[in-house]
Design a protein around this motif. Structure first.
Motif, PDB file in Angstrom:
ATOM      1  N   THR A   1      31.618  42.551  47.235  1.00 39.42           N
ATOM      2  CA  THR A   1      31.820  41.799  48.457  1.00 39.42           C
ATOM      3  C   THR A   1      32.538  40.486  48.158  1.00 39.42           C
ATOM      4  O   THR A   1      32.182  39.779  47.223  1.00 39.42           O
ATOM      5  CB  THR A   1      30.459  41.506  49.122  1.00 39.42           C
ATOM      6  OG1 THR A   1      29.779  42.745  49.337  1.00 39.42           O
ATOM      7  CG2 THR A   1      30.634  40.810  50.449  1.00 39.42           C
ATOM      8  N   LYS A   2      33.563  40.188  48.966  1.00 36.75           N
ATOM      9  CA  LYS A   2      34.263  38.904  48.876  1.00 36.75           C
ATOM     10  C   LYS A   2      33.398  37.835  49.518  1.00 36.75           C
ATOM     11  O   LYS A   2      32.780  38.100  50.547  1.00 36.75           O
ATOM     12  CB  LYS A   2      35.603  38.950  49.615  1.00 36.75           C
ATOM     13  CG  LYS A   2      36.631  39.840  49.000  1.00 36.75           C
ATOM     14  CD  LYS A   2      37.890  39.786  49.870  1.00 36.75           C
ATOM     15  CE  LYS A   2      38.921  40.782  49.447  1.00 36.75           C
ATOM     16  NZ  LYS A   2      40.058  40.800  50.368  1.00 36.75           N
ATOM     17  N   PRO A   3      33.376  36.651  48.993  1.00 35.49           N
ATOM     18  CA  PRO A   3      34.006  36.262  47.736  1.00 35.49           C
ATOM     19  C   PRO A   3      33.233  36.879  46.574  1.00 35.49           C
ATOM     20  O   PRO A   3      32.016  36.938  46.583  1.00 35.49           O
ATOM     21  CB  PRO A   3      33.904  34.735  47.725  1.00 35.49           C
ATOM     22  CG  PRO A   3      32.709  34.432  48.574  1.00 35.49           C
ATOM     23  CD  PRO A   3      32.649  35.538  49.599  1.00 35.49           C
ATOM     24  N   PHE A   4      33.947  37.354  45.588  1.00 34.26           N
ATOM     25  CA  PHE A   4      33.322  38.022  44.457  1.00 34.26           C
ATOM     26  C   PHE A   4      33.395  37.128  43.224  1.00 34.26           C
ATOM     27  O   PHE A   4      34.237  36.247  43.117  1.00 34.26           O
ATOM     28  CB  PHE A   4      33.985  39.371  44.180  1.00 34.26           C
ATOM     29  CG  PHE A   4      35.443  39.266  43.831  1.00 34.26           C
ATOM     30  CD1 PHE A   4      35.854  39.125  42.514  1.00 34.26           C
ATOM     31  CD2 PHE A   4      36.397  39.279  44.831  1.00 34.26           C
ATOM     32  CE1 PHE A   4      37.197  39.015  42.198  1.00 34.26           C
ATOM     33  CE2 PHE A   4      37.742  39.173  44.517  1.00 34.26           C
ATOM     34  CZ  PHE A   4      38.145  39.032  43.201  1.00 34.26           C
ATOM     35  N   ASP A   5      32.498  37.393  42.308  1.00 32.97           N
ATOM     36  CA  ASP A   5      32.482  36.696  41.020  1.00 32.97           C
ATOM     37  C   ASP A   5      33.440  37.450  40.098  1.00 32.97           C
ATOM     38  O   ASP A   5      33.249  38.640  39.854  1.00 32.97           O
ATOM     39  CB  ASP A   5      31.057  36.715  40.467  1.00 32.97           C
ATOM     40  CG  ASP A   5      30.923  36.082  39.098  1.00 32.97           C
ATOM     41  OD1 ASP A   5      31.949  35.664  38.507  1.00 32.97           O
ATOM     42  OD2 ASP A   5      29.785  36.009  38.619  1.00 32.97           O
ATOM     43  N   PRO A   6      34.490  36.787  39.581  1.00 32.93           N
ATOM     44  CA  PRO A   6      35.421  37.483  38.698  1.00 32.93           C
ATOM     45  C   PRO A   6      34.740  38.162  37.507  1.00 32.93           C
ATOM     46  O   PRO A   6      35.157  39.247  37.097  1.00 32.93           O
ATOM     47  CB  PRO A   6      36.378  36.374  38.238  1.00 32.93           C
ATOM     48  CG  PRO A   6      36.356  35.392  39.361  1.00 32.93           C
ATOM     49  CD  PRO A   6      34.932  35.419  39.853  1.00 32.93           C
ATOM     50  N   ALA A   7      33.688  37.555  36.983  1.00 33.47           N
ATOM     51  CA  ALA A   7      32.976  38.175  35.859  1.00 33.47           C
ATOM     52  C   ALA A   7      32.338  39.491  36.288  1.00 33.47           C
ATOM     53  O   ALA A   7      32.303  40.453  35.516  1.00 33.47           O
ATOM     54  CB  ALA A   7      31.928  37.216  35.306  1.00 33.47           C
ATOM     55  N   GLU A   8      31.848  39.547  37.517  1.00 33.89           N
ATOM     56  CA  GLU A   8      31.253  40.781  38.025  1.00 33.89           C
ATOM     57  C   GLU A   8      32.327  41.864  38.194  1.00 33.89           C
ATOM     58  O   GLU A   8      32.115  43.025  37.844  1.00 33.89           O
ATOM     59  CB  GLU A   8      30.551  40.535  39.358  1.00 33.89           C
ATOM     60  CG  GLU A   8      29.851  41.766  39.905  1.00 33.89           C
ATOM     61  CD  GLU A   8      29.161  41.521  41.234  1.00 33.89           C
ATOM     62  OE1 GLU A   8      28.427  42.425  41.653  1.00 33.89           O
ATOM     63  OE2 GLU A   8      29.350  40.459  41.853  1.00 33.89           O
ATOM     64  N   LEU A   9      33.487  41.477  38.707  1.00 30.08           N
ATOM     65  CA  LEU A   9      34.596  42.424  38.841  1.00 30.08           C
ATOM     66  C   LEU A   9      34.968  43.009  37.483  1.00 30.08           C
ATOM     67  O   LEU A   9      35.104  44.224  37.335  1.00 30.08           O
ATOM     68  CB  LEU A   9      35.815  41.738  39.458  1.00 30.08           C
ATOM     69  CG  LEU A   9      37.101  42.572  39.437  1.00 30.08           C
ATOM     70  CD1 LEU A   9      37.013  43.725  40.423  1.00 30.08           C
ATOM     71  CD2 LEU A   9      38.306  41.702  39.729  1.00 30.08           C
ATOM     72  N   ILE A  10      35.104  42.147  36.493  1.00 26.24           N
ATOM     73  CA  ILE A  10      35.461  42.603  35.144  1.00 26.24           C
ATOM     74  C   ILE A  10      34.412  43.565  34.617  1.00 26.24           C
ATOM     75  O   ILE A  10      34.743  44.611  34.058  1.00 26.24           O
ATOM     76  CB  ILE A  10      35.638  41.395  34.200  1.00 26.24           C
ATOM     77  CG1 ILE A  10      36.889  40.611  34.610  1.00 26.24           C
ATOM     78  CG2 ILE A  10      35.704  41.832  32.740  1.00 26.24           C
ATOM     79  CD1 ILE A  10      36.942  39.212  34.048  1.00 26.24           C
ATOM     80  N   GLN A  11      33.144  43.234  34.808  1.00 31.04           N
ATOM     81  CA  GLN A  11      32.073  44.101  34.312  1.00 31.04           C
ATOM     82  C   GLN A  11      32.082  45.455  35.014  1.00 31.04           C
ATOM     83  O   GLN A  11      31.906  46.496  34.377  1.00 31.04           O
ATOM     84  CB  GLN A  11      30.713  43.432  34.467  1.00 31.04           C
ATOM     85  CG  GLN A  11      29.604  44.177  33.757  1.00 31.04           C
ATOM     86  CD  GLN A  11      29.855  44.278  32.259  1.00 31.04           C
ATOM     87  OE1 GLN A  11      30.073  43.271  31.600  1.00 31.04           O
ATOM     88  NE2 GLN A  11      29.833  45.489  31.717  1.00 31.04           N
ATOM     89  N   VAL A  12      32.294  45.452  36.319  1.00 28.66           N
ATOM     90  CA  VAL A  12      32.342  46.705  37.075  1.00 28.66           C
ATOM     91  C   VAL A  12      33.495  47.575  36.580  1.00 28.66           C
ATOM     92  O   VAL A  12      33.326  48.769  36.325  1.00 28.66           O
ATOM     93  CB  VAL A  12      32.456  46.426  38.596  1.00 28.66           C
ATOM     94  CG1 VAL A  12      32.853  47.679  39.360  1.00 28.66           C
ATOM     95  CG2 VAL A  12      31.148  45.873  39.132  1.00 28.66           C
ATOM     96  N   VAL A  13      34.676  46.986  36.416  1.00 31.53           N
ATOM     97  CA  VAL A  13      35.831  47.753  35.948  1.00 31.53           C
ATOM     98  C   VAL A  13      35.586  48.255  34.529  1.00 31.53           C
ATOM     99  O   VAL A  13      35.864  49.414  34.212  1.00 31.53           O
ATOM    100  CB  VAL A  13      37.129  46.914  36.040  1.00 31.53           C
ATOM    101  CG1 VAL A  13      38.287  47.610  35.342  1.00 31.53           C
ATOM    102  CG2 VAL A  13      37.464  46.636  37.502  1.00 31.53           C
TER     103      VAL A  13
END
Length: 120
Positions: free
Chosen positions: A97-109
């Motif tokens: 969900t936006k706004p998202f934590d970039p660290a969370e995005l990286i971990q998910v990917v």
């Protein structure tokens, strides 16, 4: 992929810094037009985009044999339970969900890439 240039660049820069190769598309139709040439391991999609929304894009990716294996992450401001259920029904692999934590995005990917036997 996101229709907002700032968000698209934020996603791309953060993933590039972690060693991922990143291609960007401006909307769902642009993604579908290029996906077979690029064959990405993971696609991030916004739900609300012009020309072709993220829901339809994800559904088309899932129904085509050549792209059904690609991991899909919805990165969107649409955070209702119905939206999440709809994503699961389509076969989306993750939902941020936006706004998202970039660290969370990286971990998910990273997790999706590892689950698919892929490296970054």
């Amino acid at each position: 992929m996101d229709d907002d240039e700032v968000i698209r660049q934020l996603i791309a820069v953060n993933l590039n810094l972690e060693g991922f190769e990143v291609e960007t598309a401006t909307d769902g139709q642009d993604c579908l037009d290029r996906v077979l040439d690029v064959m990405p391991d993971v696609i991030t999609l916004d739900v609300m985009m012009p020309h072709l929304d993220g829901w339809t894009t994800a559904q088309r990716l899932r129904t085509e044999a050549a792209t059904s294996h690609i991991k899909v992450v919805l990165v969107t401001a649409r955070a209702q339970d119905d939206d999440r259920r709809r994503g699961r029904g389509i076969g989306v692999d993750a939902y941020l969900t936006k706004p998202f934590d970039p660290a969370e995005l990286i971990q998910v990917v990273r997790d999706l890439a590892a689950a698919g036997g892929l490296g970054n």
